[in-house]
Design an enzyme around this catalytic site. Structure first.
Site, PDB file in Angstrom:
ATOM      1  N   SER A  74      19.715  39.444   3.434  1.00  0.00           N
ATOM      2  CA  SER A  74      20.824  39.417   2.473  1.00  0.00           C
ATOM      3  C   SER A  74      21.908  40.414   2.867  1.00  0.00           C
ATOM      4  O   SER A  74      21.655  41.416   3.529  1.00  0.00           O
ATOM      5  CB  SER A  74      20.329  39.751   1.072  1.00  0.00           C
ATOM      6  OG  SER A  74      19.280  38.889   0.698  1.00  0.00           O
TER       7      SER A  74
HETATM    8  N1  SAH Z   1      15.638  39.712   0.638  1.00  0.00           N
HETATM    9  C1  SAH Z   1      15.466  39.034   1.879  1.00  0.00           C
HETATM   10  C2  SAH Z   1      16.138  37.694   1.776  1.00  0.00           C
HETATM   11  C3  SAH Z   1      15.482  36.662   2.563  1.00  0.00           C
HETATM   12  S1  SAH Z   1      16.176  35.045   2.358  1.00  0.00           S
HETATM   13  C4  SAH Z   1      16.071  39.844   3.001  1.00  0.00           C
HETATM   14  O1  SAH Z   1      17.036  40.557   2.726  1.00  0.00           O
HETATM   15  O2  SAH Z   1      15.623  39.764   4.133  1.00  0.00           O
HETATM   16  C5  SAH Z   1      15.137  34.346   1.116  1.00  0.00           C
HETATM   17  C6  SAH Z   1      13.653  34.406   1.352  1.00  0.00           C
HETATM   18  O3  SAH Z   1      13.026  33.685   0.309  1.00  0.00           O
HETATM   19  C7  SAH Z   1      13.185  33.749   2.654  1.00  0.00           C
HETATM   20  O4  SAH Z   1      12.386  34.644   3.356  1.00  0.00           O
HETATM   21  C8  SAH Z   1      12.384  32.549   2.176  1.00  0.00           C
HETATM   22  O5  SAH Z   1      11.305  32.213   3.033  1.00  0.00           O
HETATM   23  C9  SAH Z   1      11.909  33.006   0.826  1.00  0.00           C
HETATM   24  N2  SAH Z   1      11.528  31.925  -0.069  1.00  0.00           N
HETATM   25  C10 SAH Z   1      12.143  30.744  -0.261  1.00  0.00           C
HETATM   26  N3  SAH Z   1      11.488  30.008  -1.172  1.00  0.00           N
HETATM   27  C11 SAH Z   1      10.423  30.749  -1.561  1.00  0.00           C
HETATM   28  C12 SAH Z   1       9.355  30.538  -2.484  1.00  0.00           C
HETATM   29  N4  SAH Z   1       9.243  29.410  -3.205  1.00  0.00           N
HETATM   30  N5  SAH Z   1       8.443  31.518  -2.633  1.00  0.00           N
HETATM   31  C13 SAH Z   1       8.520  32.675  -1.931  1.00  0.00           C
HETATM   32  N6  SAH Z   1       9.508  32.936  -1.051  1.00  0.00           N
HETATM   33  C14 SAH Z   1      10.448  31.987  -0.862  1.00  0.00           C
END
Ligand code: SAH
Length: 225
Positions: A74
């Site tokens: 993010s």
């Molecule tokens: N806060 C993280 C953002 C990652 S993007 C960072 O800054 O690195 C969003 C994340 O949500 C991804 O890793 C994706 O795999 C996860 N995600 C998507 N759907 C999900 C679900 N149903 N349950 C758990 N994680 C999920």
């Protein structure tokens, strides 16, 4: 933060210039983020360790970057904004995060709340995130490989829940797992642009606050990867 932890955080600083990092903090401040604890956590967290080495020179730009598996780390502004919203009523004890991804938001939270419970559906991402947090000596985080739509009911309730992927609708399980006065920060919407929402469990139900227009990758459902 212990002296040992501080030292580890500091060691990362050599990789990119301190000035670049200070510029990011200055920019976040000018954009209206003002919680000093959140800004300090961002200042001392080596974001370049959360992206591929090939992208590390861009780690202190205020932008989302790819982390593989079609996911992104993010944007620092959004990490700071969501963390501020989560903590706006005071310090929190138990926080659940949905969407560990790189673990960057997790690392920020771990420095600001007592305990973090972080759920991720892609095991490869979760494994890397675990390693990074362990390298940074952030020990108050527990990880779960699972579906964020279901939360983590065994350890509920949580004083705060933060979701870092966009949900087409607010998952009922997350509402159920909020403690009294608990706060849920979540991007909601099925399109390319979503609404950041703050939902608070009140005595008689929930209050909903619609905040910024945001862009997140979707909160997926279906089999875990
Ligand atoms: N806060 C993280 C953002 C990652 S993007 C960072 O800054 O690195 C969003 C994340 O949500 C991804 O890793 C994706 O795999 C996860 N995600 C998507 N759907 C999900 C679900 N149903 N349950 C758990 N994680 C999920």
């Amino acid at each position: 933060m212990s002296r040992e932890q501080d030292e580890l955080m500091r060691r990362g600083i050599g990789m990119t210039s301190q000035r670049t990092r200070e510029r990011l903090i200055q920019r976040l401040y000018e954009e209206g983020l003002s919680n000093p604890h959140v800004l300090e956590a961002i200042r001392r967290t080596p974001r370049h360790l959360f992206v591929d080495e090939a992208l590390s020179h861009r780690a202190y730009e205020d932008t989302a970057l790819p982390i593989g598996h079609n996911q992104t780390i993010s944007q620092p502004y959004m990490v700071a904004r969501m963390t501020e919203l989560l903590l706006a009523a005071g310090p929190l004890d138990k926080v659940m995060e949905i969407g560990t991804g790189s673990g960057y938001q997790t690392a920020i939270l771990a420095q600001l709340v007592e305990r973090v419970f972080s759920v991720e559906r892609i095991q490869g991402l979760q494994d890397r995130a675990k390693e990074r947090l362990s390298e940074l000596n952030l020990r108050n985080v527990v990880f779960r490989w699972g579906d964020g739509w279901e939360g983590w009911s065994a350890l509920a309730p949580y004083n705060g829940i933060i979701v870092t992927a966009a949900a087409a609708e607010v998952p009922q399980a997350l509402l159920d797992q909020l403690a009294p006065e608990g706060r849920l920060v979540i991007p909601v919407g099925g399109g390319e642009v979503q609404q950041l929402m703050l939902i608070i469990r009140e005595e008689n139900g929930f209050s909903h606050h619609v905040l910024d227009a945001v862009r997140f990758v979707p909160l997926l459902s279906g089999p875990l990867a």
